[in-house]
Design a protein around this motif. Structure first.
Motif, PDB file in Angstrom:
ATOM      1  N   SER A 272       0.765  -1.363  -0.043  1.00 22.59           N
ATOM      2  CA  SER A 272       0.018   0.036   0.021  1.00 22.59           C
ATOM      3  C   SER A 272       0.942   1.264   0.200  1.00 22.59           C
ATOM      4  N   SER A 273       2.232   1.147  -0.149  1.00 22.87           N
ATOM      5  CA  SER A 273       2.933   2.376  -0.231  1.00 22.87           C
ATOM      6  C   SER A 273       2.621   3.261  -1.370  1.00 22.87           C
ATOM      7  N   ILE A 274       2.942   4.604  -1.181  1.00 20.18           N
ATOM      8  CA  ILE A 274       2.392   5.306  -2.360  1.00 20.18           C
ATOM      9  C   ILE A 274       3.856   5.832  -3.277  1.00 20.18           C
ATOM     10  N   ASP A 275       3.740   5.758  -4.288  1.00 23.97           N
ATOM     11  CA  ASP A 275       4.636   6.151  -5.252  1.00 23.97           C
ATOM     12  C   ASP A 275       4.924   7.876  -5.467  1.00 23.97           C
ATOM     13  N   THR A 276       5.675   8.134  -4.431  1.00 23.00           N
ATOM     14  CA  THR A 276       5.413   9.715  -4.311  1.00 23.00           C
ATOM     15  C   THR A 276       6.220  10.336  -5.566  1.00 23.00           C
ATOM     16  N   ASP A 277       7.385   9.592  -6.136  1.00 22.16           N
ATOM     17  CA  ASP A 277       8.213  10.191  -7.409  1.00 22.16           C
ATOM     18  C   ASP A 277       6.940  10.279  -8.582  1.00 22.16           C
ATOM     19  N   ARG A 278       6.130   9.253  -8.645  1.00 23.83           N
ATOM     20  CA  ARG A 278       5.523   9.145  -9.995  1.00 23.83           C
ATOM     21  C   ARG A 278       4.148  10.107  -9.616  1.00 23.83           C
ATOM     22  N   LEU A 279       3.754  10.347  -8.267  1.00 25.13           N
ATOM     23  CA  LEU A 279       2.677  11.083  -8.081  1.00 25.13           C
ATOM     24  C   LEU A 279       2.995  12.912  -8.501  1.00 25.13           C
ATOM     25  N   ILE A 280       4.171  12.890  -7.944  1.00 24.45           N
ATOM     26  CA  ILE A 280       4.755  14.453  -8.440  1.00 24.45           C
ATOM     27  C   ILE A 280       4.920  14.460  -9.626  1.00 24.45           C
ATOM     28  N   SER A 281       5.482  13.518 -10.533  1.00 19.87           N
ATOM     29  CA  SER A 281       5.715  13.673 -12.224  1.00 19.87           C
ATOM     30  C   SER A 281       4.302  13.877 -12.802  1.00 19.87           C
ATOM     31  N   MET A 282       3.261  13.064 -12.262  1.00 20.30           N
ATOM     32  CA  MET A 282       1.886  13.308 -12.837  1.00 20.30           C
ATOM     33  C   MET A 282       1.581  14.679 -12.755  1.00 20.30           C
ATOM     34  N   PHE A 283       1.797  15.633 -11.935  1.00 20.22           N
ATOM     35  CA  PHE A 283       1.288  16.815 -11.725  1.00 20.22           C
ATOM     36  C   PHE A 283       2.220  17.920 -12.241  1.00 20.22           C
ATOM     37  N   ASP A 284       3.634  17.420 -12.545  1.00 24.21           N
ATOM     38  CA  ASP A 284       4.790  18.335 -13.046  1.00 24.21           C
ATOM     39  C   ASP A 284       4.722  18.216 -14.521  1.00 24.21           C
ATOM     40  N   THR A 285       3.981  17.328 -15.208  1.00 24.26           N
ATOM     41  CA  THR A 285       3.741  17.252 -16.581  1.00 24.26           C
ATOM     42  C   THR A 285       2.353  17.843 -16.884  1.00 24.26           C
ATOM     43  N   ARG A 286       2.519  18.647 -17.970  1.00 22.49           N
ATOM     44  CA  ARG A 286       1.485  19.354 -18.662  1.00 22.49           C
ATOM     45  C   ARG A 286       1.315  18.976 -20.029  1.00 22.49           C
ATOM     46  N   PRO A 287      -0.211  18.609 -20.460  1.00 21.67           N
ATOM     47  CA  PRO A 287      -1.373  18.808 -19.542  1.00 21.67           C
ATOM     48  C   PRO A 287      -1.526  17.599 -18.470  1.00 21.67           C
ATOM     49  N   GLN A 288      -2.233  17.661 -17.529  1.00 19.52           N
ATOM     50  CA  GLN A 288      -2.438  16.383 -16.485  1.00 19.52           C
ATOM     51  C   GLN A 288      -3.551  15.543 -17.274  1.00 19.52           C
TER      52      GLN A 288
END
Length: 380
Positions: A272-288
């Protein structure tokens, strides 16, 4: 959970401590050395009362004479300061990939501190071995009586027993150990163990942005996701210590938040651990993309449900993912949209070591309570 301590030879002196003595001690702790005249003027008490307080605090070995005021006419005033060597506190923070220990004296000055980062999740055996090494090293740098011990863990803690609750599929190794016996060789009633998000919120309430806000919810998103609930000036842990486990909030159509994040590929199915790197990259990429929107909607729904139920005065966000301005702004918008009325939302300034900071502050207050220098009940 308060600390049970053995009887001391100076119990009579400590029992004689008055409210005025506590004010004098607090003034010296915050402002540093002062004379009896200085205590009198700044606290608003008479000089004879200040002298009596200084005498009682000295008899209890809580303050000491530290010099005199130079350049004074007539009798040279004596300066007083906290007797830091009277005792020490030990605070340990256990996370999935780092361990921190801080030893402080009675004045809250740091005697020794160390942060060990593994870079990868620790096993239970590694966590115990590394923690015991840190604790042993910390005690070598301490002096006086051990007044309080606190520990922060990344799992819920039963407030009745101080035992860590082993949650299903938890990514954190601390849930599999008895912190008291495995790390400190102390009975559970002689230390205070709490959840890391609770300790971080405690720091926020004492020296952070929430000092004047008695009702707030502190939301952390990192390898795990959870919240601390602060109600009427105190942490609320619930009957079993599970209050704030918002990852288990159920969303339509019946999934928990964590299950939804697993489905969206953001959390691991195994732990259940969250992949924070992927989560951040999803929002630092445009468009979401649609997945990013679904992630935000799920997290915002869990937070909004908590806010609607508790009606806090503010939300505090914490965790590495909030280093992404795009993620932080998207979540704020989604939470605002889901609420019936606006709420103050802010981001902590304390960073990743906030749990250690909170545990340190908690140990200091516990030590002062033990020495009759605080009469308020333990937080929460």
């Amino acid at each position: 959970m308060t600390t049970a301590q053995p009887m001391r030879s100076d119990d009579a002196c400590l029992a004689a401590i008055t409210d005025v003595d506590r004010q004098c001690f607090d003034y010296l702790r915050v402002h540093g050395p002062a004379s009896r005249a200085g205590l009198s003027a700044n606290i608003g008490i008479s000089r004879p009362t200040a002298s009596e307080s200084a005498r009682r605090l000295q008899q209890a070995n809580l303050i000491r004479e530290t010099g005199s005021c130079p350049g004074q006419r007539g009798r040279t005033p004596q300066l007083y300061d906290i007797q830091g060597a009277r005792g020490h506190t030990v605070s340990l923070a256990l996370d999935h990939d780092w361990i921190g220990l801080r030893v402080c004296d009675l004045s809250r000055g740091v005697l020794w501190e160390r942060i060990d980062r593994s870079g990868t999740p620790l096993t239970t055996e590694q966590l115990v071995a590394a923690s015991r090494t840190l604790v042993a090293e910390g005690h070598r740098h301490a002096s006086g009586e051990c007044l309080a011990v606190t520990c922060s863990v990344a799992d819920p803690v039963d407030p009745r027993t101080g035992r860590v609750i082993d949650m299903p599929n938890s990514p954190f190794a601390a849930g599999h150990i008895d912190v008291g016996s495995a790390i400190f060789d102390r009975a559970p009633e002689t230390l205070h163990v709490d959840n890391d998000v609770n300790w971080a919120a405690f720091a926020e309430s004492r020296i952070g942005l929430m000092q004047r806000q008695p009702n707030f919810v502190y939301v952390f998103i990192g390898a795990g996701i959870g919240a601390a609930i602060h109600v009427n000036g105190a942490l609320y842990r619930g009957a079993d210590g599970l209050a704030g486990e918002i990852g288990h909030n159920r969303l339509a159509p019946g999934q928990t938040l964590v299950q939804r994040l697993i489905e969206l590929g953001i959390a691991s199915p195994s732990d259940s651990s969250i992949d924070t790197d992927r989560l951040i990259s999803m929002f630092d990429t445009r468009p979401q993309d649609a997945t990013a929107t679904a992630v935000i909607d799920a997290i915002a729904a869990a937070i909004a449900n908590t806010v609607i139920t508790l009606n806090p005065g503010a939300l505090v966000f914490a965790g590495r993912v909030f280093d992404s301005p795009a993620f932080a702004e998207a979540l704020r918008r989604a939470v605002s949209h889901a609420l019936p009325r606006p709420i103050e939302m802010t981001q902590t300034a304390f960073g990743a070591q906030a749990p250690l900071l909170g545990a340190t502050l908690g140990a200091a207050e516990q030590a002062e309570r033990y020495l009759h220098l605080r009469i308020d009940p333990p937080a929460g």
